[in-house]
Design an enzyme around this catalytic site. Sequence first.
Site, PDB file in Angstrom:
ATOM      1  CG  HIS A  98      -2.828   1.111   7.591  1.00 46.66           C
ATOM      2  ND1 HIS A  98      -1.747   0.533   8.205  1.00 46.66           N
ATOM      3  CD2 HIS A  98      -2.361   2.202   6.916  1.00 46.66           C
ATOM      4  CE1 HIS A  98      -0.653   1.260   7.921  1.00 46.66           C
ATOM      5  NE2 HIS A  98      -1.006   2.271   7.139  1.00 46.66           N
ATOM      6  N   GLY A  99      -3.387  -1.758  10.378  1.00 47.57           N
ATOM      7  CA  GLY A  99      -3.122  -1.752  11.817  1.00 47.57           C
ATOM      8  C   GLY A  99      -1.675  -1.380  12.103  1.00 47.57           C
ATOM      9  CB  ALA A 100       1.177  -1.210  10.045  1.00 43.92           C
TER      10      ALA A 100
ATOM     11  NE  ARG B 221       2.167  -3.322   5.298  1.00 44.76           N
ATOM     12  CZ  ARG B 221       3.011  -2.505   4.703  1.00 44.76           C
ATOM     13  NH1 ARG B 221       2.661  -1.265   4.446  1.00 44.76           N
ATOM     14  NH2 ARG B 221       4.195  -2.927   4.323  1.00 44.76           N
TER      15      ARG B 221
ATOM     16  CB  ALA C 124      -3.958   4.188   3.933  1.00 42.72           C
TER      17      ALA C 124
ATOM     18  CD  GLN D  19      -3.017   0.071   4.114  1.00 44.42           C
ATOM     19  OE1 GLN D  19      -2.726   1.215   3.760  1.00 44.42           O
ATOM     20  NE2 GLN D  19      -2.165  -0.714   4.751  1.00 44.42           N
TER      21      GLN D  19
ATOM     22  CB  THR E 264      -0.411   7.498   0.968  1.00 38.95           C
ATOM     23  OG1 THR E 264      -0.940   6.661   1.992  1.00 38.95           O
ATOM     24  CG2 THR E 264      -1.179   8.788   0.918  1.00 38.95           C
TER      25      THR E 264
ATOM     26  N   PRO F 192       0.834  -1.195   0.000  1.00 42.93           N
ATOM     27  CG  PRO F 192      -0.176  -1.185   2.098  1.00 42.93           C
ATOM     28  CD  PRO F 192       0.703  -1.991   1.222  1.00 42.93           C
TER      29      PRO F 192
ATOM     30  CE1 TYR G 213      -0.802   7.592   9.803  1.00 46.03           C
ATOM     31  CE2 TYR G 213      -0.183   5.521   8.776  1.00 46.03           C
ATOM     32  CZ  TYR G 213      -0.067   6.898   8.870  1.00 46.03           C
ATOM     33  OH  TYR G 213       0.781   7.572   8.026  1.00 46.03           O
TER      34      TYR G 213
HETATM   35  C1  LIG Z   1       5.009   7.004  -0.840  1.00 49.81           C
HETATM   36  C2  LIG Z   1       4.718   5.972   0.199  1.00 49.81           C
HETATM   37  C3  LIG Z   1       3.451   5.889   0.730  1.00 49.81           C
HETATM   38  C4  LIG Z   1       3.142   4.893   1.670  1.00 49.81           C
HETATM   39  N1  LIG Z   1       1.853   4.763   2.110  1.00 49.81           N
HETATM   40  C5  LIG Z   1       1.506   3.695   2.862  1.00 49.81           C
HETATM   41  C6  LIG Z   1       0.137   3.414   3.130  1.00 49.81           C
HETATM   42  O1  LIG Z   1      -0.776   4.112   2.680  1.00 49.81           O
HETATM   43  N2  LIG Z   1      -0.141   2.321   3.881  1.00 49.81           N
HETATM   44  C7  LIG Z   1       0.836   1.475   4.370  1.00 49.81           C
HETATM   45  O2  LIG Z   1       0.525   0.481   5.039  1.00 49.81           O
HETATM   46  N3  LIG Z   1       2.152   1.729   4.119  1.00 49.81           N
HETATM   47  C8  LIG Z   1       2.494   2.786   3.360  1.00 49.81           C
HETATM   48  N4  LIG Z   1       3.813   2.979   3.010  1.00 49.81           N
HETATM   49  C9  LIG Z   1       4.833   1.976   3.415  1.00 49.81           C
HETATM   50  C10 LIG Z   1       5.003   0.927   2.299  1.00 49.81           C
HETATM   51  O3  LIG Z   1       3.833   0.148   2.162  1.00 49.81           O
HETATM   52  C11 LIG Z   1       6.196  -0.023   2.540  1.00 49.81           C
HETATM   53  O4  LIG Z   1       6.005  -0.699   3.752  1.00 49.81           O
HETATM   54  C12 LIG Z   1       7.528   0.724   2.559  1.00 49.81           C
HETATM   55  O5  LIG Z   1       7.637   1.599   1.455  1.00 49.81           O
HETATM   56  C13 LIG Z   1       8.702  -0.269   2.534  1.00 49.81           C
HETATM   57  O6  LIG Z   1       8.655  -1.052   1.354  1.00 49.81           O
HETATM   58  P1  LIG Z   1       9.720  -0.774   0.140  1.00 49.81           P
HETATM   59  O7  LIG Z   1      11.080  -0.868   0.753  1.00 49.81           O
HETATM   60  O8  LIG Z   1       9.414  -1.888  -0.829  1.00 49.81           O
HETATM   61  O9  LIG Z   1       9.434   0.591  -0.403  1.00 49.81           O
HETATM   62  C14 LIG Z   1       4.142   3.990   2.102  1.00 49.81           C
HETATM   63  C15 LIG Z   1       5.444   4.110   1.581  1.00 49.81           C
HETATM   64  C16 LIG Z   1       5.730   5.071   0.638  1.00 49.81           C
HETATM   65  C17 LIG Z   1       7.113   5.108   0.056  1.00 49.81           C
END
Ligand SMILES: Cc1cc2nc3c(=O)[nH]c(=O)nc-3n(C[C@H](O)[C@H](O)[C@H](O)COP(=O)(O)O)c2cc1C
Length: 380
Positions: A173-175, A230, A66, A111, A34, A32, A178
């Site tokens: 989204h429990g991570a 999550r 999310a 999400q 944003t 996920p 939030y």
């Molecule tokens: C731009 C951006 C937005 C994110 N938004 C969310 C989100 O909405 N929900 C979520 O659970 N994690 C969010 N994350 C965390 C990512 O899901 C992921 O856990 C994190 O980027 C690490 O993975 P990667 O190393 O493959 O980038 C976001 C990360 C980035 C970079």
Amino acid sequence: MNSSTNEKYAPLFRPLTLPNGTVLGDRLGMTPMTTFAGSPDGVLTDEEIAHYRRRNNIGQLAITGAVAVSPHGRLGDVQFVAYEEQDGPVLAGLTRLAEALRARGNKAILQLQHGGREAHLAEVPFGPSDKHFPWHERPTTGLSEEGIADVVREFGDATRTAIKAGFDGVEIHGANHYLLQQFFSTYSNERDDEWGGDLAGRMRFALEVVREVRRVVAESGRADFLVGYRISPEEVHGETVGYTVDESLELIDAIVEAGVDYVHTSLGGGFRATAQGDDHPDPVNQRVRDRIAGRVAFVVSGEVWTPDDAVEALTYGDVVTLGRAALIEPDWSHKVLDGREAEIRRSTGREQDPDIQVPVRMWDKFLEPNSYLPPLPLSE
Ligand SMILES: Cc1cc2nc3c(=O)[nH]c(=O)nc-3n(C[C@H](O)[C@H](O)[C@H](O)COP(=O)(O)O)c2cc1C
């Protein structure tokens, strides 16, 4: 598989049957993320739809960024929403999103989030308890019993909206600090009623949300509809431990019992990370895997850039999701399948290649000074 040279990556493209009988055609997905590119009324923009459409071949578990379940849970005016009362254009946008992601037989997963104290648009930022967090100007107000019941119901309403919009599942989204995590954390939750205190009390809000989402899915008759959860498996603020990995394992047990189809971890240090809050030598994902013990699917993520990383991540999980790798290389899976893994982009310039279609405001968010996002791998 097109190429015998890629036999070593064959594990990434094996099907997986989830506990409810749903079959994923491969072991890959998108984390996920944003997009920071929504319209102020919470309706998805064309730019966001194009971004998701461009990435619908990363893998079968196609998870959205999310979406806010409640006006007072919304992170900012760039986040798209799923409140039922805005059903018209909100639902139309979500329907386009589900359609964009579902191409190629993917499972489109919405999400669902409530930001709690991090919801910057809220007139009053809510959390489990009255508390002033040093990084916020405004104090957080503890939710009343009635307020808690409302939020639980809102997760159910958003699930109904996801079903109407054509999604194949939701991820709770429990991570990432939030609202659900805030209730689980001793650092944020100072309640002495049945929504706080001991471990059972701190788990209660998360479990009520899972049960409500499950109730709505059962009511819909959609036995194939997926419910994921999550979790950040630990919370550490310097010397202060909000909760430990061992406590998370208890929560994971309870969530699995309450009926999720998959658990998805979010680990700041990447998929191989060990705990910060205890001395256990094993990677956190190994401990989570051993606790889940195959009862439901386990989805791992974080710092997966190459197909070798992804195959290694599958030693812990059943599915591996790509985040930033999917941003800078939307053709990641095609390239692996075609034996062109050497062509996978590993870094990017500050200017994005227009071919990758990341929303402009999302790209800019990475480049802000002191951005809180994990960094893009810049080549310059
Ligand atoms: C731009 C951006 C937005 C994110 N938004 C969310 C989100 O909405 N929900 C979520 O659970 N994690 C969010 N994350 C965390 C990512 O899901 C992921 O856990 C994190 O980027 C690490 O993975 P990667 O190393 O493959 O980038 C976001 C990360 C980035 C970079």
